[in-house]
Design an enzyme around this catalytic site. Structure first.
Site, PDB file in Angstrom:
ATOM      1  CB  CYS A   1      37.429  -5.579   2.580  1.00 19.01           C
ATOM      2  SG  CYS A   1      38.367  -5.432   4.050  1.00 19.01           S
TER       3      CYS A   1
ATOM      4  CD  GLU B   1      41.757  -3.144   3.891  1.00 20.74           C
ATOM      5  OE1 GLU B   1      41.179  -3.773   2.976  1.00 20.74           O
ATOM      6  OE2 GLU B   1      41.295  -2.952   5.016  1.00 20.74           O
TER       7      GLU B   1
ATOM      8  N   GLY C   1      39.542   4.613  -3.827  1.00 19.92           N
ATOM      9  CA  GLY C   1      41.004   4.535  -3.863  1.00 19.92           C
ATOM     10  C   GLY C   1      41.595   5.099  -5.144  1.00 19.92           C
TER      11      GLY C   1
ATOM     12  N   GLY D   1      38.203   1.487   1.853  1.00 19.57           N
ATOM     13  CA  GLY D   1      36.901   1.650   1.214  1.00 19.57           C
ATOM     14  C   GLY D   1      36.908   1.014  -0.167  1.00 19.57           C
ATOM     15  CB  SER D   2      34.688   1.534  -3.019  1.00 19.35           C
ATOM     16  OG  SER D   2      34.859   2.925  -3.255  1.00 19.35           O
TER      17      SER D   2
HETATM   18  C1  UN1 Z   1      37.654  -5.059   6.609  1.00 17.04           C
HETATM   19  O1  UN1 Z   1      36.706  -5.721   6.212  1.00 17.04           O
HETATM   20  O2  UN1 Z   1      37.846  -3.876   6.200  1.00 17.04           O
HETATM   21  O3  UN1 Z   1      40.125 -10.095   8.554  1.00 17.04           O
HETATM   22  C2  UN1 Z   1      38.607  -5.509   7.648  1.00 17.04           C
HETATM   23  C3  UN1 Z   1      39.012  -9.653   8.858  1.00 17.04           C
HETATM   24  C4  UN1 Z   1      38.953  -8.585   9.912  1.00 17.04           C
HETATM   25  C5  UN1 Z   1      39.198  -7.239   9.318  1.00 17.04           C
HETATM   26  C6  UN1 Z   1      38.395  -6.929   8.088  1.00 17.04           C
HETATM   27  N1  UN1 Z   1      39.936  -8.861  10.912  1.00 17.04           N
HETATM   28  O4  UN1 Z   1      37.973 -10.069   8.369  1.00 17.04           O
END
Ligand code: UN1
Length: 509
Positions: free
Chosen positions: A297, A263, A246, A241-242
């Site tokens: 992300c 993450e 975290g 998440g954000s």
């Molecule tokens: C995410 O955005 O939390 O590499 C994961 C990627 C994807 C996973 C993203 N396989 O864009």
């Protein structure tokens, strides 16, 4: 360009009901916890949410199940995950439908997310026979040193709306073969896909005779997540998440000496060097920056272009941006679906207003779409912004399709700019010059957990470890040896000499 007719909220309810029925999940209707769809921005169902007592019960049950699961041989544990993978294959289309309904992903990306779940199951099944420890040469005669990896305990998985199913599966498939049990707190925005995943895993457990409570789902708000964070029976908290989230989770878990795997945000950049193949670069950049409506992300948020090719590249990107079909993610022509919420649109507008005040110039996009057809949804044109420097707005992650374009003269300068943000998830260089590529990948190059050449920042395969440095949180999930975070290593010294020999030549008695 773009689609206009959106499905009605009733259409979406019907689709969601059908998919949930196919996967064998029932909807806990009746509460005031809302399932909604960003496609219309309206509520689908009112659901019952987990209470504090439910959270307590889930952790206790998962802990109890762990006591049996940890002694089940790992390849047998793999059979549960193999069955899960089969069920995910059978229901790939249902899962994709739910991902589209709740996260607004276009069909191809929603199917891709479900594929990512299938892939990690395959990976984890293989892993169930490869939880290797090392043997170490002892300094003493008649001794052997070994490292044994044991199951860790209950894993609390906290996941985000943007990969509502895949991130769960990375954690869960690996945790289960490692002998852990899982309690999952999904995003409040995606309860329905969570119900589907939980139903399929419950069925896989029934089919393979695994304990029922190897997995528990808790739908609820952040208070539910906090219970997992603070519960000493939860050995590992894996949270996506954000950075703000975290920053809370990490220290709280650490305060009770629990483990966390974080993450968090990214602020991913691509360097485009003068020798880059521009056809390849344009295609890659548009997918990485505008795909998933900028809500990965790993989304590309900063473009560092060499001065000599900036004019050409920017005009090609501007042309591509103005042609992007935006609208109903179920329409197969659409490439850009809705933002998750009106709040996300506000965040995007706020960032754009600030960056313009700081001298940024909008080159393409940025207007809201479909406001009449769906006043509560948030459709928006991905936007390209020329900036002269990395101001505070540029250095921040705005979870929306904004691509900031900067220029550079030397690769050293590009790498300095590249690394001069608080986040460290994903990165790319587009070049045909091997020296430049290797320099970018070297210790003095990109400081990210993911560094790519001639491919965008998003869309990683499950086989590699996934995660990043700095404010991204440092965790690694998914492939490679990320499984080690889900187990505890024990170092074993075995003396078969019949005599006592102390290490470091110590003598005693
Ligand atoms: C995410 O955005 O939390 O590499 C994961 C990627 C994807 C996973 C993203 N396989 O864009």
């Amino acid at each position: 360009t773009g689609t206009t007719a959106l499905p009605t909220t009733d259409d979406l309810r019907t689709r969601a009901r059908a998919s949930l029925r196919h996967v064998g999940a029932s909807i806990p209707e009746g509460g005031d916890f809302r399932a909604r769809s960003p496609i219309t921005g309206e509520d689908l169902f009112g659901l019952g949410a987990a209470t504090a007592a439910d959270a307590e019960d889930a952790v206790a049950a998962a802990r109890e199940a762990f006591l049996t699961w940890r002694t089940t041989p790992a390849p047998r544990r793999g059979e549960l995950v193999r069955r899960l993978g089969e069920l995910l294959r059978d229901h790939q289309s249902d899962l994709a439908d739910l991902i589209t309904v709740e996260a607004g992903k276009i069909r191809s990306e929603a199917l891709g997310e479900a594929q990512e779940m299938i892939d990690i199951c395959d990976f984890a099944v293989g892993l169930s026979r490869q939880l290797y420890g090392r043997t170490i040469a002892s300094e003493r005669p008649g001794h052997r040193l070994a490292e044994t990896w044991h199951p860790l305990g209950v894993v609390g998985v906290i996941s985000a709306f943007n990969f509502p199913a895949a991130v769960w599966s990375w954690n869960t498939a690996v945790a289960l073969v490692c002998g852990d049990t899982v309690v999952w707190k999904p995003s409040e925005l995606t309860p329905l896909i969570s119900l589907a995943c939980a139903a399929l895993l419950a069925r896989a457990a029934r089919d393979t005779g695994a304990p029922r409570d190897v997995h528990r789902l808790l739908l609820g708000d952040s208070a539910v997540g906090e219970r997992l964070v603070d519960d000493p029976r939860v050995a590992l908290v894996s949270a996506t998440g954000s950075t703000r989230m975290g920053r809370e989770v990490g220290p709280r878990v650490a305060a009770r000496f629990g483990r966390s795997l974080l993450e968090l945000g990214g602020n991913n950049a691509a360097v485009v060097a003068p020798s880059a193949d521009l056809d390849l670069a344009v295609q890659s950049i548009v997918f990485a920056a505008a795909g998933t409506a900028g809500q990965r992300c790993t989304t590309l948020r900063r473009l560092l272009v060499h001065r000599d090719i900036a004019g050409t590249l920017v005009s090609r990107l501007t042309a591509a941006y103005t042609k992007l079909p935006i609208g109903d993610p179920f329409d197969e022509n659409t490439l850009v679906g809705p933002l998750i919420s009106a709040a996300a649109l506000d965040g995007m507008r706020d960032a754009l207003a600030r960056v313009q005040a700081q001298g940024g110039e909008i080159l393409a996009g940025g207007d809201r779409r479909l406001a009449d057809a769906a006043p509560r949804a948030a459709y928006v044109e991905p936007v390209l912004v020329r900036v002269e420097e990395q101001t505070d707005v540029v250095r921040r992650e705005t979870f929306a399709p904004i691509l900031y374009v900067l220029t550079y003269e030397t690769l050293e300068e590009a790498i300095t700019l590249h690394n001069d943000v608080p986040q460290g998830l994903s990165s790319s260089i587009f070049t045909r010059d091997q020296r430049e590529a290797e320099y970018f990948l070297s210790a003095e190059g990109s400081d990210c957990g993911i560094a790519n050449v001639n491919i965008g920042t998003s869309g990683a395969e499950i086989g590699g470890a996934f995660g990043g440095e700095k404010e991204t949180g440092g965790g690694r999930e998914s492939g490679s040896d990320a499984w080690r975070a889900y187990m505890r290593p024990a170092t074993n010294t075995i003396n078969y000499s019949g005599r006592l020999a102390l290490a470091q030549n110590v003598s005693f008695l």
